[in-house]
Design an enzyme around this catalytic site. Sequence first.
Site, PDB file in Angstrom:
ATOM      1  CB  VAL A 138      -0.964   0.008   1.201  1.00  0.00           C
ATOM      2  CG1 VAL A 138      -1.717   1.332   1.309  1.00  0.00           C
ATOM      3  CG2 VAL A 138      -1.954  -1.157   1.090  1.00  0.00           C
ATOM      4  CE  LYS A 190       7.906  -3.184  -9.742  1.00  0.00           C
ATOM      5  NZ  LYS A 190       6.464  -3.456  -9.658  1.00  0.00           N
ATOM      6  CE  LYS A 200      -2.196  -4.161   9.776  1.00  0.00           C
ATOM      7  NZ  LYS A 200      -0.935  -3.434   9.535  1.00  0.00           N
TER       8      LYS A 200
END
Length: 298
Positions: free
Chosen positions: A17, A48, A163
Site C-alpha cells: 500500500v 523499484k 491493527k
Amino acid sequence: MDQEKPSVCVLDASTYVGFWILKGLLSKGYTVHAALQIKGPETEIEKKIKEMDSGEERLSVFSVDILDYHSILVALKGCSALFCCLDSPDGYDDLIVDLEVRGAINVVEACAQTDGMQKIVFTSSLTAAIWRENICSQKDVDERSWSDQDFCRKMKLWYGLAKTLSEQAAWALAMDRMLNMVSVNAGLVLGPGVAQQNPCSTMSYLKGAAEMFENGVLAVVDVSFLADVHIRAFEDSSTTGRYFCFNQIVNTEEEAVKLAESLSPLLSSQPKYESHGSEAYAERLRTKKLSKLVEGTA
C-alpha cells in the site's frame, strides 16, 4: 504557476500500500520522503523505489527502524504530512503485534517532535473494527466499531489484533499531542501483483475469512483507489476520524470464487465455506463517510 506542493513522508513506502501511495503522491507533484524498513533480502518493491530514486529528483529514500525513534525523525525532517502504512512482510503472530504497536507509538511521537507537521494519515484495516463474539448480532458495522481484543487473542486473529491495538495507540497519542490525524481502514487489498508482492499480509487478513463472508463483513478494495483515498484524506482539510475504505462486500459464492481466483496461487478457487447456491449474506459494513470524501473531492 501552481504553488509548490509540500514535502510529505511515506513510512513504510516498501509495503504494498505504501508503494502505491508513494506513486500517487509523485504523480500529483509532491516531494516525497520514502522511508523504508530494510528487513532482509531486497524485495521487488524496494528495488523499484531505488530505481525511481536515481531518476526522480522529488524523491528521497531513507532507511528507518520503527523501533529507532531517531531514524524516524531524520526521515520526517522538513515534511508537513506523514502517510503511515506499517505492515509485517513476514505475517503476524503475538510478537509482531507488540512490534507494530511500539512502532506506531514511535512514529506518532516523532511526528509530534517534527516542526511543521500538519497531518498524519494512518493506514489501518477493517479487521480493526469487525471482530467480536456474535458479529451477526450487530446490524451496522461502521467507523464507531472496534474489534474486541480478547476475542482476537482467543481466536489467534493476530493481524486484526495488531491493527486494532496499533490504531488505538496512534489515536491516543495523537490526541494527547494534539496532532491532526485521520485513519483509513482498508478492506482486503487487491491489485496488480498482490499475490506475489503482498502474500503474508493478504493471508493474515484472510484468517477467519469464512466467518467474515457469512457475516457480511468480507470487503475488498482496489489498491489504486485506496492510495487515492489516502491522498484525498490529506488534501481535504475537513477530514476527521476514521474512514472505512472498500469497493465491494463479498457476500455471494460467485464473488467468493472470483476473489479466490484473483489471489491465485495464494488461495484455492474452491471456497472453504458452505455454499448455498446464489444466497447473498446480509451486508453489515457502512461507509457513508467515504462516500462524502470521494464525492466532495471529485
